[in-house]
Design a protein around this motif. Structure first.
Motif, PDB file in Angstrom:
ATOM      1  N   VAL A 194     101.859 -33.264  88.768  1.00  0.00           N
ATOM      2  CA  VAL A 194     103.104 -32.505  89.318  1.00  0.00           C
ATOM      3  C   VAL A 194     103.523 -33.088  90.670  1.00  0.00           C
ATOM      4  N   LEU A 195     104.700 -32.975  90.975  1.00  0.00           N
ATOM      5  CA  LEU A 195     105.395 -33.783  92.167  1.00  0.00           C
ATOM      6  C   LEU A 195     106.055 -32.803  92.781  1.00  0.00           C
ATOM      7  N   GLU A 196     106.067 -32.778  94.104  1.00  0.00           N
ATOM      8  CA  GLU A 196     106.853 -31.637  95.052  1.00  0.00           C
ATOM      9  C   GLU A 196     107.108 -32.373  96.317  1.00  0.00           C
ATOM     10  N   VAL A 197     108.570 -32.323  96.831  1.00  0.00           N
ATOM     11  CA  VAL A 197     108.766 -32.906  98.077  1.00  0.00           C
ATOM     12  C   VAL A 197     108.632 -31.777  99.214  1.00  0.00           C
ATOM     13  N   LEU A 198     107.869 -32.183 100.172  1.00  0.00           N
ATOM     14  CA  LEU A 198     107.710 -31.154 101.087  1.00  0.00           C
ATOM     15  C   LEU A 198     108.567 -31.463 102.371  1.00  0.00           C
ATOM     16  N   PRO A 199     109.332 -30.893 102.935  1.00  0.00           N
ATOM     17  CA  PRO A 199     110.367 -31.089 104.217  1.00  0.00           C
ATOM     18  C   PRO A 199     109.625 -31.043 105.611  1.00  0.00           C
ATOM     19  N   PHE A 200     108.271 -31.842 105.594  1.00  0.00           N
ATOM     20  CA  PHE A 200     107.540 -31.845 106.718  1.00  0.00           C
ATOM     21  C   PHE A 200     106.426 -33.071 106.795  1.00  0.00           C
ATOM     22  N   SER A 201     105.623 -33.346 107.589  1.00  0.00           N
ATOM     23  CA  SER A 201     104.643 -34.300 107.373  1.00  0.00           C
ATOM     24  C   SER A 201     103.217 -33.455 107.204  1.00  0.00           C
ATOM     25  N   LEU A 202     103.011 -33.321 105.746  1.00  0.00           N
ATOM     26  CA  LEU A 202     101.770 -32.658 105.311  1.00  0.00           C
ATOM     27  C   LEU A 202     100.418 -33.274 105.982  1.00  0.00           C
ATOM     28  N   GLU A 203     100.645 -34.519 106.158  1.00  0.00           N
ATOM     29  CA  GLU A 203      99.277 -34.829 106.779  1.00  0.00           C
ATOM     30  C   GLU A 203      99.166 -34.325 108.349  1.00  0.00           C
ATOM     31  N   ALA A 204     100.210 -34.183 109.096  1.00  0.00           N
ATOM     32  CA  ALA A 204     100.040 -33.714 110.342  1.00  0.00           C
ATOM     33  C   ALA A 204      99.667 -32.130 110.230  1.00  0.00           C
ATOM     34  N   VAL A 205     100.302 -31.531 109.250  1.00  0.00           N
ATOM     35  CA  VAL A 205      99.932 -30.170 109.284  1.00  0.00           C
ATOM     36  C   VAL A 205      98.415 -29.854 108.771  1.00  0.00           C
ATOM     37  N   LEU A 206      98.022 -30.716 107.906  1.00  0.00           N
ATOM     38  CA  LEU A 206      96.340 -30.669 107.365  1.00  0.00           C
ATOM     39  C   LEU A 206      95.354 -31.270 108.856  1.00  0.00           C
ATOM     40  N   GLU A 207      96.100 -31.983 109.426  1.00  0.00           N
ATOM     41  CA  GLU A 207      95.112 -32.477 110.612  1.00  0.00           C
ATOM     42  C   GLU A 207      95.117 -31.491 111.538  1.00  0.00           C
ATOM     43  N   SER A 208      96.297 -30.363 111.824  1.00  0.00           N
ATOM     44  CA  SER A 208      96.098 -29.237 112.911  1.00  0.00           C
ATOM     45  C   SER A 208      95.306 -28.187 112.231  1.00  0.00           C
ATOM     46  N   ILE A 209      95.068 -27.930 110.924  1.00  0.00           N
ATOM     47  CA  ILE A 209      94.039 -26.964 110.558  1.00  0.00           C
ATOM     48  C   ILE A 209      92.705 -27.502 110.043  1.00  0.00           C
ATOM     49  N   SER A 210      92.321 -28.935 110.356  1.00  0.00           N
ATOM     50  CA  SER A 210      91.302 -29.390 109.944  1.00  0.00           C
ATOM     51  C   SER A 210      90.245 -29.301 110.889  1.00  0.00           C
ATOM     52  N   GLY A 211      88.840 -29.507 110.691  1.00  0.00           N
ATOM     53  CA  GLY A 211      87.878 -29.864 111.879  1.00  0.00           C
ATOM     54  C   GLY A 211      87.185 -28.406 111.826  1.00  0.00           C
ATOM     55  N   LEU A 212      86.326 -28.370 112.876  1.00  0.00           N
ATOM     56  CA  LEU A 212      85.853 -27.129 113.051  1.00  0.00           C
ATOM     57  C   LEU A 212      86.242 -26.381 114.488  1.00  0.00           C
ATOM     58  N   ARG A 213      86.188 -25.196 114.316  1.00  0.00           N
ATOM     59  CA  ARG A 213      87.136 -24.386 115.394  1.00  0.00           C
ATOM     60  C   ARG A 213      86.452 -23.719 116.374  1.00  0.00           C
ATOM     61  N   ALA A 214      85.012 -23.434 116.417  1.00  0.00           N
ATOM     62  CA  ALA A 214      84.467 -22.437 117.343  1.00  0.00           C
ATOM     63  C   ALA A 214      83.672 -23.177 118.241  1.00  0.00           C
ATOM     64  N   ASP A 215      83.295 -22.750 119.247  1.00  0.00           N
ATOM     65  CA  ASP A 215      82.202 -23.212 120.075  1.00  0.00           C
ATOM     66  C   ASP A 215      81.013 -23.427 119.337  1.00  0.00           C
ATOM     67  N   GLY A 216      80.201 -24.488 119.934  1.00  0.00           N
ATOM     68  CA  GLY A 216      78.901 -24.703 119.151  1.00  0.00           C
ATOM     69  C   GLY A 216      78.913 -25.873 118.073  1.00  0.00           C
ATOM     70  N   GLY A 217      80.137 -26.369 117.912  1.00  0.00           N
ATOM     71  CA  GLY A 217      80.242 -27.474 116.764  1.00  0.00           C
ATOM     72  C   GLY A 217      80.182 -28.753 117.591  1.00  0.00           C
ATOM     73  N   SER A 218      80.130 -29.874 116.961  1.00  0.00           N
ATOM     74  CA  SER A 218      79.969 -31.163 117.221  1.00  0.00           C
ATOM     75  C   SER A 218      80.651 -31.359 118.720  1.00  0.00           C
ATOM     76  N   GLU A 219      80.575 -32.109 119.545  1.00  0.00           N
ATOM     77  CA  GLU A 219      81.296 -32.615 120.685  1.00  0.00           C
ATOM     78  C   GLU A 219      82.093 -33.704 120.374  1.00  0.00           C
ATOM     79  N   GLU A 220      81.638 -34.562 119.369  1.00  0.00           N
ATOM     80  CA  GLU A 220      82.282 -35.800 119.016  1.00  0.00           C
ATOM     81  C   GLU A 220      83.343 -35.607 117.965  1.00  0.00           C
ATOM     82  N   GLU A 221      84.342 -36.274 117.955  1.00  0.00           N
ATOM     83  CA  GLU A 221      85.122 -36.134 116.731  1.00  0.00           C
ATOM     84  C   GLU A 221      84.629 -37.072 115.692  1.00  0.00           C
ATOM     85  N   GLU A 222      84.868 -36.521 114.360  1.00  0.00           N
ATOM     86  CA  GLU A 222      84.094 -37.047 113.533  1.00  0.00           C
ATOM     87  C   GLU A 222      84.911 -37.143 112.292  1.00  0.00           C
TER      88      GLU A 222
END
Length: 635
Positions: free
Chosen positions: A538-566
């Motif tokens: 299936v194909l769909e065109v999204l009117p924004f950068s999906l990569e940037a959106v996914l990056e903004s909701i990726s990773g760990l959010r709370a204190d106590g996580g890794s201090e290094e970017e992984e």
């Protein structure tokens, strides 16, 4: 003497360890013991008919809060159609107030309290022989019109109990049902809302015996083994040896444990992070409340900072799912402080967050203090509270609405990307999203009707539009992604109006067929023709950068996580999704960072989201996992 041991499980996939323990202990002397399991949804008359046809002399029921009311109905009817049958009850629901139950239901002949193996065996001997029931310590019985409760029996030496896991008749169902297993009994803690606090100390089975039983179950096809230990990790050395054994011998079996996160040692976390295969361990962690005053009143020792650090360390490893529990309605917890508790915990974004409501269990210290905290609660099981000195009934029912939406939109994992975006970028806090949506859901009467998968998406979109939510183009795009990923096969229908022009769709598909390497090396190796791509894509065109959106909701959010970017490992251009087993990929790969945020408050999306458009490519039936894979190309 024919004996039937039975219980009403909550679901068919559950099994009863209790009745197997009783049979294992007594079968050497009483050969005619039969195990029969039903569910609480089975019609009462069907169960009565089945038991009647077995013509037992003794029926033993294992009783819990989820089955006691249905069990009592059964007993009343059984005594009418089989007046000579002897009815014996045991289990945590009846152990602490046997007088109450025997007064309530005249059909109950005996109640076995506490550890049941030795007491039930002794009772069977007296039923067969001299009927001197006053010698059966740990039992309650009737003597004419009088109810006698005998002194308790000393706790069993667990290593004298025969294994309950080797019945040949269980083997055919091992792969279809959950196997319940214990390596210990008792709890080191004293939480006043929990029955486990009543027994002081922890008793262990010999670890070599435990390993032998587990290996037998695994080799005979067990797929899920749930450990009943109240705190599996209380003995570090025992837990470490068990973790290593299960890692070495799992054969694809999944193991579930209840752990206490704030006592988990760093070396144990490091070991699990490095050695636990993804998906074979699942941890259940009781948080209940982050309110210090509340925890002190219910005698619950908890270091939330250490707990958070443990949860985030485990989450960072990405190989163990975590189920966190909360309890609404504890002393000194009102609606506002519970909102804080919820947000304190949700900032860790566990795979599952269960919102439970305080139950006044028989035998617990909190039930004894109910008047002190002005609790009103259900007279019959499950004894759930209706109000307290701090939380009104209207607060309770509001939280029930939140719980309903939480189950549908977070714990079900139907909309992982959408929910995370809403929580991180749109709503003031996770609590506010689930509560506001829950209120909207009930206002429209949706709790009274069923729903298909697409209904969940349509209703969420309706809610967001009605409240005037910004960035609906991004939210809708993520909803489309989640909808596609929620199918094993190419979906036959969609819940939105398809806007991609047919000629453009064909053009994109031709380009992908001609240049599969621009998507991934795996796709190039597969060598699919344009016709095959049409069948599986299936194909769909999204009117924004999906990569940037996914990056903004990726990773760990709370204190106590890794201090290094992984960064995620990128294999053949496919980037694993950060929070699920579904594969996702981009042309350039996605780099994930740990967001050390101490609050659950939403943050603004990055400006790069609005740069360009994205071609979303979702493919089905491309590997053994049968999970959809997605790829993206910037346009």
């Amino acid at each position: 003497m024919k004996i039937v041991l039975t219980t009403l499980n909550a679901k068919y996939i559950h099994t009863s360890l209790a009745i197997r323990l009783l049979k294992a202990y007594s079968e050497h002397e009483f050969k005619d013991i039969h195990l029969v399991e039903y569910t609480i949804k089975d019609p009462v008359m069907n169960i009565v008919s089945d038991l009647f046809q077995k013509q037992p002399d003794v029926i033993g029921f294992s009783c819990y809060i989820w089955n006691i009311e249905e069990t009592l109905k059964l007993i009343g009817i059984l005594k009418q159609v089989m007046p000579e049958v002897t009815i014996v009850l045991g289990g945590p629901e009846v152990s602490y107030e046997p007088l109450h139950w025997m007064k309530r239901e005249a059909g109950i002949d005996f109640i076995v309290n506490g550890d049941g193996e030795e007491t039930f065996h002794h009772l069977l001997q007296e039923l067969r022989d001299d009927r001197k029931f006053h010698f059966v310590y740990g039992a309650a019985y009737r003597k004419g019109e009088e109810i006698i409760v005998n002194p308790p029996r000393p706790k069993s030496d667990l290593n004298t109990l025969p294994t309950p896991h080797r019945f040949p008749e269980d083997i055919p169902d091992l792969s279809k049902r959950i196997v319940y297993f214990e390596t210990s009994r008792g709890c080191p803690f004293n939480c006043q809302f929990c029955l486990s606090s009543i027994e002081v100390g922890v008793r262990y089975y010999d670890i070599e015996r435990v390993k032998s039983d587990l290996l037998y179950l695994i080799e005979n096809g067990a797929k899920i083994i749930k450990f009943l230990d109240r705190t599996f990790n209380i003995n570090r050395n025992y837990a470490m040896e068990m973790f290593q054994f299960l890692i070495d011998n799992h054969q694809g079996c999944v193991f579930q444990f209840e752990i206490t996160a704030d006592i988990m040692r760093p070396e144990v976390l490091d070991f699990l992070s490095k050695n636990a295969p993804p998906g074979i361990f699942r941890f259940e962690i009781g948080v209940q409340s982050t309110n210090d005053e509340t925890n002190e009143l219910v005698k619950r020792r908890q270091n939330f900072k250490k707990l958070s650090r443990t949860v985030m360390k485990i989450k960072e490893s990405r190989n163990i799912d975590q189920h966190l529990d909360l309890i609404a309605g504890l002393p000194m917890e009102d609606y506002t402080t519970f909102r804080k508790t919820f947000n304190d915990v949700f900032v860790m974004e566990p795979e599952e967050l269960q919102l439970g409501f305080l139950k006044m269990l028989r035998g617990t210290g909190l039930r004894a203090q109910a008047a002190k905290y002005e609790y009103t609660y259900m007279e019959h099981a499950p004894y759930e509270i209706l109000s307290s000195h701090m939380m009104s009934f209207s607060d309770i029912i509001r939280l029930k609405r939140l719980e309903d939406v939480l189950e549908k939109y977070w714990n079900s994992h139907r909309m992982d990307h959408t929910a995370k975006y809403l929580i991180r970028h749109v709503f003031e806090s996770p609590f506010d999203f689930f509560q506001e949506f829950g209120d909207y859901w009930e206002e429209r009467g949706w709790q009274k009707i069923g729903h298909q998968l697409e209904d969940l998406f349509i209703r969420l979109q309706s809610f967001l539009i009605d409240r005037g939510t910004l960035s609906m183009d991004i939210i809708t795009g993520l909803m489309k992604l989640d909808y596609f990923l929620g199918h094993k096969y190419k979906p036959r229908k969609i819940w939105w109006d398809f806007v991609l022009d047919k000629s453009d769709w064909s053009s994109y598909l031709r380009d992908i067929a001609a240049n599969p390497g621009q998507i991934s090396a795996q796709l190039a190796e597969a060598g699919l023709s344009e016709r095959e791509l049409q069948k599986y894509t299936v194909l769909e065109v999204l009117p924004f950068s999906l990569e940037a959106v996914l990056e903004s909701i990726s990773g760990l959010r709370a204190d106590g996580g890794s201090e290094e970017e992984e960064a995620d490992n990128v294999v053949d251009g496919v980037v694993p999704s950060s929070e699920s087993l579904i594969q996702g990929g981009t042309e350039s790969g996605l780099e994930e960072s740990v967001q050390t945020t101490s609050s659950a408050v939403a943050v603004a999306e990055p400006s790069s989201v609005r740069e360009g458009r994205t071609l979303l490519i979702v493919m089905y039936q491309q590997n053994e996992s049968q999970r959809a894979q997605y790829y993206t190309l910037p346009l």
